[in-house]
Design a protein around this motif. Structure first.
Motif, short mmCIF file in Angstrom:
data_model
loop_
_atom_site.label_atom_id
_atom_site.label_comp_id
_atom_site.label_asym_id
_atom_site.label_seq_id
_atom_site.Cartn_x
_atom_site.Cartn_y
_atom_site.Cartn_z
N ARG A 31 0.83 -1.20 0.00
CA ARG A 31 0.00 0.00 0.00
C ARG A 31 0.87 1.25 0.00
O ARG A 31 0.62 2.20 -0.74
CB ARG A 31 -0.91 -0.01 1.22
N ALA A 32 1.93 1.24 0.82
CA ALA A 32 2.80 2.43 0.90
C ALA A 32 3.46 2.69 -0.45
O ALA A 32 3.51 3.84 -0.92
CB ALA A 32 3.85 2.23 1.99
N MET A 82 3.74 5.95 -5.55
CA MET A 82 3.77 6.09 -7.00
C MET A 82 2.70 7.04 -7.51
O MET A 82 2.70 7.38 -8.67
CB MET A 82 3.57 4.72 -7.66
N GLY A 83 1.75 7.42 -6.65
CA GLY A 83 0.74 8.38 -7.09
C GLY A 83 -0.62 7.77 -7.37
O GLY A 83 -1.52 8.47 -7.83
N PHE A 84 -0.80 6.48 -7.09
CA PHE A 84 -2.11 5.88 -7.29
C PHE A 84 -3.04 6.29 -6.17
O PHE A 84 -2.61 6.59 -5.08
CB PHE A 84 -2.01 4.35 -7.28
N GLU A 85 -4.35 6.25 -6.47
CA GLU A 85 -5.28 6.48 -5.38
C GLU A 85 -5.69 5.11 -4.84
O GLU A 85 -6.41 4.36 -5.51
CB GLU A 85 -6.51 7.24 -5.86
N VAL A 86 -5.22 4.78 -3.66
CA VAL A 86 -5.48 3.47 -3.06
C VAL A 86 -6.38 3.67 -1.86
O VAL A 86 -6.13 4.52 -1.04
CB VAL A 86 -4.16 2.82 -2.60
N LEU A 87 -7.44 2.86 -1.77
CA LEU A 87 -8.33 2.97 -0.63
C LEU A 87 -7.93 1.96 0.43
O LEU A 87 -7.11 1.10 0.20
CB LEU A 87 -9.77 2.68 -1.06
N GLY A 88 -8.59 2.07 1.57
CA GLY A 88 -8.39 1.05 2.61
C GLY A 88 -7.50 1.54 3.71
O GLY A 88 -6.67 2.42 3.54
N ASP A 89 -7.70 0.94 4.89
CA ASP A 89 -6.90 1.32 6.06
C ASP A 89 -5.61 0.54 6.08
O ASP A 89 -5.47 -0.48 5.42
CB ASP A 89 -7.68 1.00 7.34
N ASN A 90 -4.68 1.00 6.92
CA ASN A 90 -3.44 0.25 7.10
C ASN A 90 -3.76 -1.09 7.73
O ASN A 90 -4.68 -1.22 8.51
CB ASN A 90 -2.53 1.02 8.04
N ASP A 91 -2.97 -2.11 7.42
CA ASP A 91 -3.17 -3.46 7.92
C ASP A 91 -4.22 -4.24 7.14
O ASP A 91 -4.38 -5.42 7.35
CB ASP A 91 -3.62 -3.51 9.39
N SER A 92 -4.98 -3.57 6.28
CA SER A 92 -6.01 -4.33 5.57
C SER A 92 -5.41 -4.92 4.31
O SER A 92 -4.79 -4.21 3.52
CB SER A 92 -7.17 -3.39 5.24
N PRO A 93 -5.60 -6.23 4.06
CA PRO A 93 -4.97 -6.85 2.89
C PRO A 93 -5.70 -6.58 1.57
O PRO A 93 -5.26 -7.03 0.53
CB PRO A 93 -5.01 -8.35 3.22
N VAL A 94 -6.81 -5.86 1.64
CA VAL A 94 -7.57 -5.56 0.43
C VAL A 94 -7.26 -4.14 0.04
O VAL A 94 -7.45 -3.23 0.84
CB VAL A 94 -9.08 -5.68 0.71
N MET A 95 -6.74 -3.90 -1.17
CA MET A 95 -6.50 -2.51 -1.56
C MET A 95 -7.03 -2.24 -2.95
O MET A 95 -6.49 -2.73 -3.94
CB MET A 95 -5.03 -2.14 -1.44
N PRO A 96 -8.10 -1.46 -3.05
CA PRO A 96 -8.60 -1.09 -4.37
C PRO A 96 -7.83 0.09 -4.93
O PRO A 96 -7.57 1.05 -4.22
CB PRO A 96 -10.05 -0.70 -4.10
N ILE A 97 -7.46 -0.01 -6.21
CA ILE A 97 -6.82 1.11 -6.91
C ILE A 97 -7.90 1.73 -7.77
O ILE A 97 -8.51 1.06 -8.59
CB ILE A 97 -5.67 0.62 -7.81
#
Lengths: 489, 154
Positions: free
Chosen positions: A382-383, A388-403
């Motif tokens: 996620r970091a 890189m400039g993508f918009e990534v959702l989701g909280d830290n520690d969550s294994p699901v990350m939508p771009i």
């Protein structure tokens, strides 16, 4: 909270408008063409209403090759994706015999139990030989084996509740249990982004449904106050029962629920809490016990905890955990328990073995290693994506990350470009997500190594540059001279 | 440059897209660009072009807001099959900001069209008829009303 560039929002609406207009044009020309040609099905009613099918025929079928890709190996960190060809512009797809080995960022394989495991698989094969693949019966007839009883005890202990009941299918757990718990005269308050299984169960129950703004405890309180004051519709009598349904991790956002606030509000207004931990059980928390452990909520405060075994445990089915009275009642009344075939015994054994690995009861510390690895992998990925400039959702520690992708044309572009570079990602668009907010959803697994993730980042960065989805400015590269300076001291 | 999108509480996927930022601007931009398109294709006067845009807007929006019923996908099991799009938005609540905006746009288009054609006859009659039907269809009292059973259910 999603931040969209204004121009992207306007262009997305315009793109959908264009797609819709072309779809309608094609429908009208098809209507004219068919009216001119005689039909040999006189007197038959149409199978599906033309307008209900519109989205599938005119939008979904155009990019059908990005969805439903068949695989021909276990969904491990690397997977064999079967290639498909189409001779009629994606209306039908035919499988070829060629497969390509792709890095798998689409499976919910959070702890890596999706393929051969040295502790679980031998036990599952033994159980398959002893009990055979299916029990061929419902739980109350002849479908309860010793493994089923052990599974329910094991799950109840793992989750931290007095008792549990297990169902053969995760979706059916929600849609069959909610109608048993509440009926007409009750109120269900559900998060606006809850899964379809909860929506179906709620609609099937006959209770009144109200929706509160996603993950906003203050709006939940407002809705609760209003509804308790007004009472049932038309008669204004007090509600028989109020259940608030939330999820642990929301699968399309990767956000973790604000559970402590929601539980305190529900206690204040005497509503029951139903927590759906489909994506969070086994994936977050120090020992993998889900969102309660992560946020420090006492499991006795949650009245009904539901979860599925499909994601972190590499099996199938779902469970409901709660007080002994609740589970006893469900065992007598739930149709999924009384009439549906019980969960297949080797699958049940897989869950038991997976839980034993996670808790370290198999004698090794692989479980703790897996949990630490998935946390590290998720935070690293996620970091890097955000840098890189993508918009990534989701909280830290969550294994699901939508771009976030937004424009409808970027959905197939991103998916096909990634597949060309041997990276399998899942893209989601309307109607599973809101119209504007199409996304590519990445699911990180504990079986991904650091090299896999770095390769994935390179491919995603390249595909992102080609499709123009780096909506935020990229972070400047860190200067290493200062670090060396400190070392010299 | 950036706008924040708050998730809505509307569960109807057919209408919740209208609550996100950018819709009103897109709508107005589409009207403006279609005027430019008509002007370049038909080589007519600006007034005739606005009349054409107004009447085309009337046809398209009447058909999609007030005639077509239901949703373009089958996931919601047909619970909105008796409601037109206009009756579905904002969960049936009347006189919300979105509804007021959508009522004002045909009226503004009418004013522009009649002004630029100098209130001359065949255009004025057609424009007035179009705006009358559009605005009456959007009245709160017309919610779920089917006059003479037109577009009613079987």
């Amino acid at each position: 909270m999603i931040t969209i560039p204004y121009l992207t929002a306007v262009s997305t609406y315009f793109s959908y408008g264009l797609l819709f207009a072309f779809g309608q044009l094609r429908d009208y020309s098809r209507l004219l063409f068919d009216w001119w040609r005689t039909n040999n099905l006189q007197g038959y009613a149409p199978i599906c209403l033309a307008h209900e099918d519109f989205y599938i025929r005119r939008l979904y079928h155009r990019i059908q090759d990005c969805f439903g890709r068949p695989i021909s190996s276990a969904p491990d960190a690397w997977v064999d994706v079967v290639e498909r060809v189409s001779n009629d512009n994606n209306k039908t797809l035919k499988r070829t015999t060629k497969t390509s080995r792709c890095l798998n960022l689409g499976s919910y394989n959070y702890l890596g139990f999706g393929s051969f495991d040295e502790y679980c698989t031998p036990r599952v094969i033994e159980s398959l030989k002893k009990f055979s693949a299916s029990t061929c019966s419902s739980r109350v007839d002849a479908g309860t084996t010793s493994v089923h009883a052990e599974l329910e005890e094991c799950v109840a202990k793992y989750v931290g509740q007095p008792a549990a009941i297990v169902c053969g299918m995760g979706y059916a757990t929600n849609s069959a249990i909610i109608p048993v718990l509440i009926g007409k005269g009750g109120l269900i308050i559900s998060d606006s982004l809850n899964h379809t299984s909860i929506v179906n169960g709620a609609r099937g129950s006959g209770a009144t449904i109200r929706v509160f703004q996603h993950n906003t405890p203050s709006h939940l309180e407002k809705v609760l106050k209003e509804q308790i004051a007004e009472g049932q519709p038309r008669t204004h009598r007090p509600w028989k029962k109020i259940i608030v349904v939330v999820e642990g991790i929301y699968s399309m956002e990767g956000e973790i629920c604000h559970l402590p606030e929601i539980v305190s509000i529900c206690k204040k207004y005497k509503a029951y809490v139903y927590l759906d931990e489909a994506h969070s059980i086994g994936a977050i928390g120090k020992t993998g016990r889900g969102v309660c452990e992560l946020l420090g909520v006492d499991t006795a405060d949650i009245d009904i905890m539901m979860g599925t075994f499909t994601k972190s445990f590499g099996s199938c089915g779902g469970y409901i955990a709660g007080s002994k009275d609740l589970i006893q009642y469900l065992k007598h009344h739930c149709p999924a328990h009384l009439y549906a075939t019980s969960i297949s015994t080797p699958s049940a054994q897989q869950i038991i073995s997976a839980i034993q690995v996670i808790l370290g009861e198999d004698g090794s510390n692989r479980g703790a290693q897996k949990l630490a690895r998935i946390r590290e992998n998720s935070n690293f990925f996620r970091a890097e994506l955000q840098k890189m400039g993508f918009e990534v959702l989701g909280d830290n520690d969550s294994p699901v990350m939508p771009i976030m992708l937004y424009n409808p044309a970027k959905i197939p572009a991103f998916s096909r470009e990634c597949l060309r570079e041997n990276l399998a990602v899942v893209v989601v668009g309307f109607p599973a997500t809101p119209l504007l907010l199409a996304r590519a959803r990445i699911c990180i697994s504990a079986s991904h190594s650091r090299e896999d993730l770095i390769k994935a980042l390179q491919v995603i960065s390249k595909a992102g540059d080609l499709t123009g989805i780096k909506y935020f400015p990229a972070a400047p590269k860190k200067q290493d001279e200062e670090k060396n300076g400190i070392k010299l001291d | 440059m950036y706008v924040r999108a708050l998730p809505t509480t509307d569960v109807n996927r057919n209408t919740e897209w209208f609550t996100y930022p950018g819709v009103w601007t897109t709508y107005i931009l589409i009207l403006f660009f279609s005027w430019l398109l008509v002007l370049s294709v038909f080589h007519c006067s600006p007034g005739i072009a606005w009349t054409i845009v107004h009447l085309a807007h009337f046809t398209v929006t009447y058909h999609s807001f007030h005639w077509k019923k239901g949703t373009p996908f089958g996931d919601d099991q047909g619970i909105y099959n008796r409601l037109t799009w206009w009756e579905q938005i904002d969960n049936g609540k009347q006189l919300t900001r979105n509804r007021k905006f959508l009522t004002v746009v045909p009226v503004v288009l009418y004013l522009i069209a009649s002004h630029t054609t100098d209130y001359q006859h065949p255009m004025l009659f057609l424009n007035t008829l179009a705006v009358f039907v559009m605005v009456v269809a959007k009245f709160p009292h017309m919610h779920k009303v089917r006059i003479f059973g037109i577009n009613g259910d079987q």
